[in-house]
Design a protein around this motif. Structure first.
Motif, PDB file in Angstrom:
ATOM      1  N   SER A 259      -3.488  -3.357  11.049  1.00 38.40           N
ATOM      2  CA  SER A 259      -4.561  -2.431  10.369  1.00 38.40           C
ATOM      3  C   SER A 259      -4.386  -1.058  11.465  1.00 38.40           C
ATOM      4  O   SER A 259      -4.182   0.027  11.145  1.00 38.40           O
ATOM      5  CB  SER A 259      -5.828  -2.772  10.105  1.00 38.40           C
ATOM      6  OG  SER A 259      -6.782  -1.682  10.180  1.00 38.40           O
TER       7      SER A 259
ATOM      8  N   ARG B 276       6.516   9.712   1.396  1.00 38.25           N
ATOM      9  CA  ARG B 276       6.711   8.282   1.134  1.00 38.25           C
ATOM     10  C   ARG B 276       7.456   7.817   2.692  1.00 38.25           C
ATOM     11  O   ARG B 276       8.228   8.282   3.248  1.00 38.25           O
ATOM     12  CB  ARG B 276       7.805   8.006   0.121  1.00 38.25           C
ATOM     13  CG  ARG B 276       8.001   6.553  -0.258  1.00 38.25           C
ATOM     14  CD  ARG B 276       8.753   6.236  -1.536  1.00 38.25           C
ATOM     15  NE  ARG B 276      10.249   6.921  -1.481  1.00 38.25           N
ATOM     16  CZ  ARG B 276      11.097   6.501  -1.057  1.00 38.25           C
ATOM     17  NH1 ARG B 276      11.294   5.168  -0.390  1.00 38.25           N
ATOM     18  NH2 ARG B 276      12.569   7.141  -0.868  1.00 38.25           N
TER      19      ARG B 276
ATOM     20  N   GLN C  46       0.749  -1.268  -0.179  1.00 39.53           N
ATOM     21  CA  GLN C  46      -0.005  -0.125   0.108  1.00 39.53           C
ATOM     22  C   GLN C  46       0.912   1.148   0.030  1.00 39.53           C
ATOM     23  O   GLN C  46       0.416   2.312   0.430  1.00 39.53           O
ATOM     24  CB  GLN C  46      -0.918   0.024   1.196  1.00 39.53           C
ATOM     25  CG  GLN C  46      -1.704  -1.137   1.264  1.00 39.53           C
ATOM     26  CD  GLN C  46      -2.856  -1.004   2.207  1.00 39.53           C
ATOM     27  OE1 GLN C  46      -3.013   0.149   2.983  1.00 39.53           O
ATOM     28  NE2 GLN C  46      -3.708  -2.299   2.545  1.00 39.53           N
TER      29      GLN C  46
ATOM     30  N   ALA D 130       0.294   9.113  -0.235  1.00 38.86           N
ATOM     31  CA  ALA D 130      -0.879   9.982  -0.446  1.00 38.86           C
ATOM     32  C   ALA D 130      -1.612  10.592   0.958  1.00 38.86           C
ATOM     33  O   ALA D 130      -1.747  11.820   1.014  1.00 38.86           O
ATOM     34  CB  ALA D 130      -1.844   9.743  -1.156  1.00 38.86           C
ATOM     35  N   ARG D 131      -1.691   9.529   1.802  1.00 42.19           N
ATOM     36  CA  ARG D 131      -2.187   9.920   3.293  1.00 42.19           C
ATOM     37  C   ARG D 131      -1.495  10.739   3.956  1.00 42.19           C
ATOM     38  O   ARG D 131      -1.868  11.469   4.871  1.00 42.19           O
ATOM     39  CB  ARG D 131      -2.797   8.545   3.688  1.00 42.19           C
ATOM     40  CG  ARG D 131      -3.921   8.113   3.087  1.00 42.19           C
ATOM     41  CD  ARG D 131      -4.034   6.552   3.635  1.00 42.19           C
ATOM     42  NE  ARG D 131      -4.894   5.759   2.754  1.00 42.19           N
ATOM     43  CZ  ARG D 131      -5.148   4.412   2.781  1.00 42.19           C
ATOM     44  NH1 ARG D 131      -4.755   3.609   3.764  1.00 42.19           N
ATOM     45  NH2 ARG D 131      -5.814   3.926   1.915  1.00 42.19           N
ATOM     46  N   THR D 132      -0.021  10.261   3.999  1.00 47.91           N
ATOM     47  CA  THR D 132       0.768  10.928   4.962  1.00 47.91           C
ATOM     48  C   THR D 132       1.474  12.168   4.343  1.00 47.91           C
ATOM     49  O   THR D 132       1.738  13.213   5.115  1.00 47.91           O
ATOM     50  CB  THR D 132       2.012   9.892   4.929  1.00 47.91           C
ATOM     51  OG1 THR D 132       1.514   8.864   5.534  1.00 47.91           O
ATOM     52  CG2 THR D 132       3.211  10.264   5.899  1.00 47.91           C
TER      53      THR D 132
ATOM     54  N   GLU E 148       1.748   3.496  -2.153  1.00 48.82           N
ATOM     55  CA  GLU E 148       1.308   4.765  -2.787  1.00 48.82           C
ATOM     56  C   GLU E 148       0.068   5.485  -2.060  1.00 48.82           C
ATOM     57  O   GLU E 148       0.318   6.643  -1.754  1.00 48.82           O
ATOM     58  CB  GLU E 148       0.854   4.556  -4.521  1.00 48.82           C
ATOM     59  CG  GLU E 148       1.968   4.002  -5.178  1.00 48.82           C
ATOM     60  CD  GLU E 148       1.507   3.619  -6.703  1.00 48.82           C
ATOM     61  OE1 GLU E 148       0.217   4.232  -6.794  1.00 48.82           O
ATOM     62  OE2 GLU E 148       2.285   3.477  -7.606  1.00 48.82           O
ATOM     63  N   ASP E 149      -0.703   4.669  -1.752  1.00 49.33           N
ATOM     64  CA  ASP E 149      -1.968   5.117  -0.885  1.00 49.33           C
ATOM     65  C   ASP E 149      -1.377   5.702   0.424  1.00 49.33           C
ATOM     66  O   ASP E 149      -1.771   6.890   0.911  1.00 49.33           O
ATOM     67  CB  ASP E 149      -2.786   3.968  -0.542  1.00 49.33           C
ATOM     68  CG  ASP E 149      -3.721   3.608  -1.755  1.00 49.33           C
ATOM     69  OD1 ASP E 149      -3.594   4.616  -2.496  1.00 49.33           O
ATOM     70  OD2 ASP E 149      -4.382   2.557  -1.746  1.00 49.33           O
ATOM     71  N   LEU E 150      -0.418   4.947   1.000  1.00 51.92           N
ATOM     72  CA  LEU E 150       0.281   5.361   2.291  1.00 51.92           C
ATOM     73  C   LEU E 150       0.964   6.757   2.227  1.00 51.92           C
ATOM     74  O   LEU E 150       0.821   7.824   2.958  1.00 51.92           O
ATOM     75  CB  LEU E 150       1.121   4.617   2.974  1.00 51.92           C
ATOM     76  CG  LEU E 150       0.411   3.360   3.591  1.00 51.92           C
ATOM     77  CD1 LEU E 150       1.455   2.074   4.061  1.00 51.92           C
ATOM     78  CD2 LEU E 150      -0.647   3.507   4.747  1.00 51.92           C
TER      79      LEU E 150
END
Length: 453
Positions: free
Chosen positions: A326, A54, A43, A49-51, A45-47
């Motif tokens: 999670s 990188r 995950q 974007a959320r953070t 790329e998603d992480l």
């Protein structure tokens, strides 16, 4: 943003952001650690974007480099030098468990300016204040959502969402192993040892299930929840702890007969005229009408009562690699965002400093199962002892000895099932002691608290 720049100066490197990743170190590579590594990879790329940056895994500390690992874990990242690793990270994720060396490593990480994410309920329950003080002094985050009830979001709601409310009680099933065992005893008729063995075969229980079945795991979680809910430092030594090892198939049968289900509960509540806190873990009879009664298998649930919000229940998987990972990743993203954008999460709130009382001061109800001589006047003698301790009887149920559960009915003896109204645990315990000394009482078969009424 000042804190972000300071982080960069302290480490001799630019602060995390678009041009530099957030460096993440993982301590421990068991089931949960492996799953955290997997999610960081799959995950990514998603992480990012959320953070806002990188997440770069800079190392995974393990005890042995030779042990067999899941292929998802790059062996080039493995190290046995955890002390050096924590000083190279912006966020340290601790999944080792136990008190030491975990405590020393986390304090070292905090001292070097790293934020910390941990799932270590034993450490937090035993010496959480040391970590809270160190993180506050260093201006870094300390997150531990995964330390209580796995994937269930309970720490953040109690610590943050209910920060403007007054929590009066927390009642929860926080150990999936014991919930599975008790569920199996109720649904299949297995005795305790057989149910534990079945749980081990399915991977719900460890080879040594002591921490689960004796209540120690739940007690550590209860201490954490109580500290958060009541803004008071509560350690594991403040928690009254009873496990499920004394329960029998007959106890389970009687529970079903009377419209209850047996659960190992963690309870933290305000009690007494001084608004003190009582924290306890023990088996309890829960009415089938209560939401916690429907929590089956290895699931967990926490029931929170607050003055303004009313009754809230949080339910889900309380253990396992993926669910726990999670919760860890949720904390990691939050801590990493603070590294990138500035800011800091909530610190320990212990301003209330409420007195922590023993279980003797808890107000509860008992179900007392007695074997008595089957003749007239017995019930009157039993009732007189209850009245002498100012304990009111709600209901009495009588059956021929052995009529419920295992055993053969005995024409010379009967069984009484006495359910009390609410009283202090001290008064109830004294009542049971004196009832057991009556000549007409041949045996006190079981004493169980009744909760959720």
């Amino acid at each position: 943003m000042t804190s972000t720049a300071d982080d960069g100066d302290r480490r001799g490197a630019p602060a995390p952001g678009a041009d530099r990743p957030v460096r993440v170190a993982v301590l421990g590579c068991g089931v949960v650690g492996t799953e955290v590594v997997r999610l960081l990879r799959t995950q990514a790329e998603d992480l990012a974007a959320r953070t806002g940056a990188r997440l770069e895994l800079v190392g995974v500390a393990v005890r042995s480099l030779e042990a067999e690992r899941d292929p998802v874990v790059d062996r080039d990242l493995l190290t046995t030098d955890a002390a050096t690793l924590v000083e190279e990270a912006d966020v340290v994720v601790e999944l080792m468990g136990g008190i030491e060396p975990a405590r020393g490593l986390l304090l070292r990480a905090i001292a070097s300016g790293a934020s910390v994410v941990t799932a270590n309920k034993a450490l937090l329950g035993t010496d959480g204040p040391t970590l809270y003080r160190a993180a506050d002094a260093a201006g870094v985050d300390l997150y531990f959502e995964a330390a209580v009830a796995g994937a269930i979001p309970i720490v953040r709601p109690v610590r943050e969402s209910l920060a403007g409310d007054r929590v009066t009680r927390v009642l929860g099933i926080v150990n999936g192993t014991t919930n599975y065992v008790l569920d199996q005893m109720a649904s299949t008729g297995l005795d305790l040892d057989e149910a534990v063995k079945h749980a081990q075969e399915l991977g719900y229980a460890e080879a040594d299930p002591t921490a689960d079945v004796e209540g120690h795991d739940a007690a550590a979680k209860a201490a954490i929840l109580a500290s958060l809910a009541f803004h008071t430092r509560v350690g594991i030594d403040d928690v009254h702890c009873e496990g499920i090892t004394g329960l029998t198939a007959e106890d389970v049968a009687w529970a079903n007969e009377t419209g209850h289900v047996l659960k190992l509960l963690a309870i933290a509540e305000r009690s007494g005229p001084d608004d003190g806190v009582v924290v306890r873990v023990h088996p309890a009879l829960v009415p089938l009408t209560h939401p916690l009664a429907s929590v089956r298998g290895a699931f967990n649930a926490v029931f929170v009562e607050a003055e303004a919000a009313g009754e809230l229940m949080f339910y889900g998987r309380g253990a396992g690699g993926a669910p726990t990972a999670s919760a860890v990743l949720g904390d990691l993203v939050t801590a990493a965002r603070h590294r990138v954008l500035g800011g800091k999460g909530p610190v320990e709130s212990s301003y209330a400093e409420l007195p922590v009382h023993p279980i003797a001061d808890a107000v509860t109800r008992y179900q007392v199962h007695l074997r008595v001589a089957d003749r007239s006047g017995v019930l009157a003698q039993v009732a007189q002892v209850f009245a002498g301790h100012d304990v009111s009887i709600e209901t009495v149920r009588q059956a021929r000895a052995g009529a419920v559960g295992a055993g053969t009915a005995d024409a010379e003896q009967a069984e009484l099932l006495v359910v009390t109204h609410a009283a202090t645990d001290a008064a109830l315990a004294a009542t049971v002691r004196d009832v057991g000394e009556l000549p007409v009482v041949t045996h006190v078969l079981s004493v169980l608290r009744v909760e959720g009424v």
